[in-house]
Design a protein around this motif. Structure first.
Motif, PDB file in Angstrom:
ATOM      1  N   LEU A 214     100.893  97.189   7.293  1.00 24.41           N
ATOM      2  CA  LEU A 214     101.478  97.262   8.628  1.00 24.41           C
ATOM      3  C   LEU A 214     100.381  97.499   9.652  1.00 24.41           C
ATOM      4  O   LEU A 214      99.420  98.226   9.389  1.00 24.41           O
ATOM      5  CB  LEU A 214     102.512  98.399   8.708  1.00 24.41           C
ATOM      6  N   VAL A 215     100.538  96.896  10.829  1.00 20.99           N
ATOM      7  CA  VAL A 215      99.642  97.112  11.963  1.00 20.99           C
ATOM      8  C   VAL A 215     100.428  97.772  13.088  1.00 20.99           C
ATOM      9  O   VAL A 215     101.502  97.297  13.471  1.00 20.99           O
ATOM     10  CB  VAL A 215      99.014  95.797  12.456  1.00 20.99           C
ATOM     11  N   LEU A 216      99.899  98.870  13.616  1.00 21.77           N
ATOM     12  CA  LEU A 216     100.473  99.581  14.758  1.00 21.77           C
ATOM     13  C   LEU A 216      99.364  99.750  15.785  1.00 21.77           C
ATOM     14  O   LEU A 216      98.506 100.613  15.635  1.00 21.77           O
ATOM     15  CB  LEU A 216     101.018 100.948  14.326  1.00 21.77           C
ATOM     16  N   PRO A 217      99.332  98.924  16.848  1.00 20.71           N
ATOM     17  CA  PRO A 217      98.245  99.028  17.815  1.00 20.71           C
ATOM     18  C   PRO A 217      98.394 100.252  18.709  1.00 20.71           C
ATOM     19  O   PRO A 217      99.498 100.711  18.993  1.00 20.71           O
ATOM     20  CB  PRO A 217      98.386  97.740  18.630  1.00 20.71           C
ATOM     21  N   ILE A 218      97.239 100.782  19.159  1.00 19.41           N
ATOM     22  CA  ILE A 218      97.221 101.907  20.084  1.00 19.41           C
ATOM     23  C   ILE A 218      96.109 101.657  21.110  1.00 19.41           C
ATOM     24  O   ILE A 218      95.473 100.609  21.113  1.00 19.41           O
ATOM     25  CB  ILE A 218      97.022 103.257  19.361  1.00 19.41           C
ATOM     26  N   HIS A 219      95.914 102.632  22.013  1.00 12.51           N
ATOM     27  CA  HIS A 219      94.821 102.593  22.990  1.00 12.51           C
ATOM     28  C   HIS A 219      94.936 101.355  23.885  1.00 12.51           C
ATOM     29  O   HIS A 219      93.998 100.547  23.996  1.00 12.51           O
ATOM     30  CB  HIS A 219      93.473 102.632  22.262  1.00 12.51           C
ATOM     31  N   TYR A 220      96.074 101.218  24.544  1.00  9.54           N
ATOM     32  CA  TYR A 220      96.251 100.136  25.515  1.00  9.54           C
ATOM     33  C   TYR A 220      97.281 100.560  26.558  1.00  9.54           C
ATOM     34  O   TYR A 220      98.091 101.462  26.335  1.00  9.54           O
ATOM     35  CB  TYR A 220      96.681  98.836  24.822  1.00  9.54           C
ATOM     36  N   ASP A 221      97.196  99.923  27.742  1.00  8.95           N
ATOM     37  CA  ASP A 221      98.153 100.086  28.852  1.00  8.95           C
ATOM     38  C   ASP A 221      98.170 101.490  29.470  1.00  8.95           C
ATOM     39  O   ASP A 221      99.054 101.773  30.280  1.00  8.95           O
ATOM     40  CB  ASP A 221      99.571  99.713  28.414  1.00  8.95           C
ATOM     41  N   THR A 222      97.231 102.369  29.124  1.00  6.34           N
ATOM     42  CA  THR A 222      97.220 103.707  29.711  1.00  6.34           C
ATOM     43  C   THR A 222      96.834 103.661  31.181  1.00  6.34           C
ATOM     44  O   THR A 222      97.372 104.404  32.002  1.00  6.34           O
ATOM     45  CB  THR A 222      96.239 104.619  28.959  1.00  6.34           C
ATOM     46  N   PHE A 223      95.878 102.803  31.509  1.00  7.93           N
ATOM     47  CA  PHE A 223      95.469 102.582  32.894  1.00  7.93           C
ATOM     48  C   PHE A 223      94.997 101.133  32.998  1.00  7.93           C
ATOM     49  O   PHE A 223      94.955 100.408  31.993  1.00  7.93           O
ATOM     50  CB  PHE A 223      94.393 103.580  33.332  1.00  7.93           C
ATOM     51  N   GLU A 224      94.654 100.712  34.210  1.00  4.78           N
ATOM     52  CA  GLU A 224      94.442  99.285  34.473  1.00  4.78           C
ATOM     53  C   GLU A 224      93.433  98.640  33.530  1.00  4.78           C
ATOM     54  O   GLU A 224      93.646  97.519  33.036  1.00  4.78           O
ATOM     55  CB  GLU A 224      93.997  99.095  35.920  1.00  4.78           C
ATOM     56  N   ALA A 225      92.330  99.323  33.259  1.00  4.14           N
ATOM     57  CA  ALA A 225      91.289  98.723  32.423  1.00  4.14           C
ATOM     58  C   ALA A 225      91.748  98.490  30.991  1.00  4.14           C
ATOM     59  O   ALA A 225      91.125  97.709  30.255  1.00  4.14           O
ATOM     60  CB  ALA A 225      90.042  99.607  32.431  1.00  4.14           C
ATOM     61  N   LEU A 226      92.831  99.156  30.585  1.00  6.45           N
ATOM     62  CA  LEU A 226      93.339  98.997  29.212  1.00  6.45           C
ATOM     63  C   LEU A 226      94.589  98.123  29.133  1.00  6.45           C
ATOM     64  O   LEU A 226      95.193  98.004  28.071  1.00  6.45           O
ATOM     65  CB  LEU A 226      93.649 100.371  28.602  1.00  6.45           C
ATOM     66  N   GLU A 227      94.979  97.514  30.250  1.00  5.93           N
ATOM     67  CA  GLU A 227      96.190  96.698  30.231  1.00  5.93           C
ATOM     68  C   GLU A 227      95.971  95.438  29.405  1.00  5.93           C
ATOM     69  O   GLU A 227      94.944  94.767  29.515  1.00  5.93           O
ATOM     70  CB  GLU A 227      96.602  96.335  31.659  1.00  5.93           C
ATOM     71  N   THR A 228      96.948  95.141  28.561  1.00  4.84           N
ATOM     72  CA  THR A 228      96.877  93.951  27.726  1.00  4.84           C
ATOM     73  C   THR A 228      98.288  93.496  27.387  1.00  4.84           C
ATOM     74  O   THR A 228      99.267  94.186  27.679  1.00  4.84           O
ATOM     75  CB  THR A 228      96.074  94.238  26.437  1.00  4.84           C
ATOM     76  N   ASP A 229      98.393  92.343  26.783  1.00  2.60           N
ATOM     77  CA  ASP A 229      99.696  91.781  26.403  1.00  2.60           C
ATOM     78  C   ASP A 229      99.971  92.161  24.947  1.00  2.60           C
ATOM     79  O   ASP A 229      99.571  91.452  24.015  1.00  2.60           O
ATOM     80  CB  ASP A 229      99.667  90.269  26.586  1.00  2.60           C
TER      81      ASP A 229
END
Length: 247
Positions: A214-229
Motif C-alpha cells: 500500500l502507498v499512503l502519500p504525505i507531505h503535500y498541500d500544507t502550504f503553496e510550495a507543497l501543493e500538488t495533485d
C-alpha cells in the motif's frame, strides 16, 4: 485513518504520521502548521524526528506518553532552529540519537518472540535523506534545501495484531536516492509535494520499484510550495499496479 495489515496509519497533516501496531504507537515528525490543533492524545510510545525542519518540542510533548522514547536524528540543533523550541536534552523523555545508518529496537517488548518485533516494540532502521546538490531541489545559490548529512529517513518494522510484521517507509525530506528501491516495504509513505523533496511523479516511479502492499502519500498541500495533485498521483500509482490510498 487507514487500516493496513492489522495496523493503523494516520496522516495528520504536513509530515506527521501516526502508526499504531500491536501494543505500540509511533509518531513520525509530529507538529508544525497546526496539524495537531485540538489533539492531545499523549499516546505515543515512540516519537521519531528526521531533521530540524520537523523538530517541534511542543508537538512532542503533545503526542508523547510520559515514558516515551524519542528517536531523533543526531544533527538536530535547537540553536540553529529559528523557532521557539526546547533542546531535545531538556525534554522529559528517554532520548536516542541516531545517524543515517542506525538499526535499533525501541519500546517495551513482551512475550518470547525472537524473529521480529514483539508486542510493544518497533525495529527502526535509518537511511540517508537529502537533496542531490546537482538536482532541482536547491536554493537560488545552488545549495540543496536538505544537504547530505542534514537528516534521515525511517524504515520501521512494527508488530501487527494480525500476527505478521508491517514494514513502513517514511523516507523523510529527500530526493529519490540509490538504495530506496532495494528496501522491503509494506506501507510506503512518500513525500509528494515537490519543491523541497521528490515530487509526485518521482514518488510514483519509486512506488512501482518498491511494489509495496500500500502507498499512503504525505507531505503535500500544507502550504503553496507543497501543493500538488494528489488524485493524479493516486491514479499514476494505481496505473502502475500498486495499491494506493489518500488519507
Amino acid at each position: 485513518m487507514v487500516q493496513h495489515d492489522g495496523t493503523t496509519a494516520d496522516w495528520l497533516g504536513y509530515a506527521t504520521l501516526r502508526l499504531a501496531g500491536e501494543d505500540i504507537t509511533v509518531y513520525l515528525d509530529p507538529g508544525r502548521y497546526g496539524v495537531l490543533d485540538g489533539l492531545k492524545p499523549q499516546d505515543g510510545d515512540v516519537v521519531c524526528v528526521t531533521h530540524d525542519h520537523h523538530y517541534d518540542s511542543d508537538a512532542i510533548r503533545q503526542v508523547a506518553r510520559e515514558d516515551a522514547t524519542l528517536v531523533l536524528f543526531d544533527g538536530i540543533d535547537a540553536n540553529r532552529i529559528d523557532r521557539d523550541v526546547e533542546r531535545p536534552a531538556d525534554l522529559p523523555y528517554e532520548l536516542v540519537n541516531v545517524d543515517e545508518e542506525t538499526d535499533i529496537a525501541v519500546g517495551d517488548p513482551t512475550g518470547d518472540r525472537d524473529d521480529g518485533p514483539r508486542p510493544g516494540e518497533v525495529f527502526i532502521r535509518t537511511l540517508p535523506a537529502y537533496n542531490d546538490p546537482n538536482g532541482p531541489h536547491t536554493r537560488a545559490d545552488g545549495e540543496p534545501f536538505h544537504p547530505p548529512g542534514f537528516g534521515c529517513g525511517f524504515h520501521l518494522t512494527l508488530p501487527s495484531v494480525w500476527g505478521r510484521d508491517v514494514t513502513v517507509l517514511w523516507p523523510g525530506d529527500t530526493d529519490v536516492l540509490a538504495g530506496h528501491a532495494e528496501l522491503d516495504v509494506s506501507l510506503f509513505c512518500p513525500p509528494i509535494g515537490g519543491s523541497f523533496t521528490m515530487d509526485r511523479q518521482e514518488a510514483a516511479r519509486l512506488a512501482e520499484e518498491l511494489a509495496p502492499n500500500l502507498v499512503l502519500p504525505i507531505h503535500y498541500d500544507t502550504f503553496e510550495a507543497l501543493e500538488t495533485d494528489a488524485a493524479a498521483f493516486a491514479g499514476d500509482v494505481a496505473g502502475r499496479g500498486v495499491p494506493v490510498v489518500l488519507d
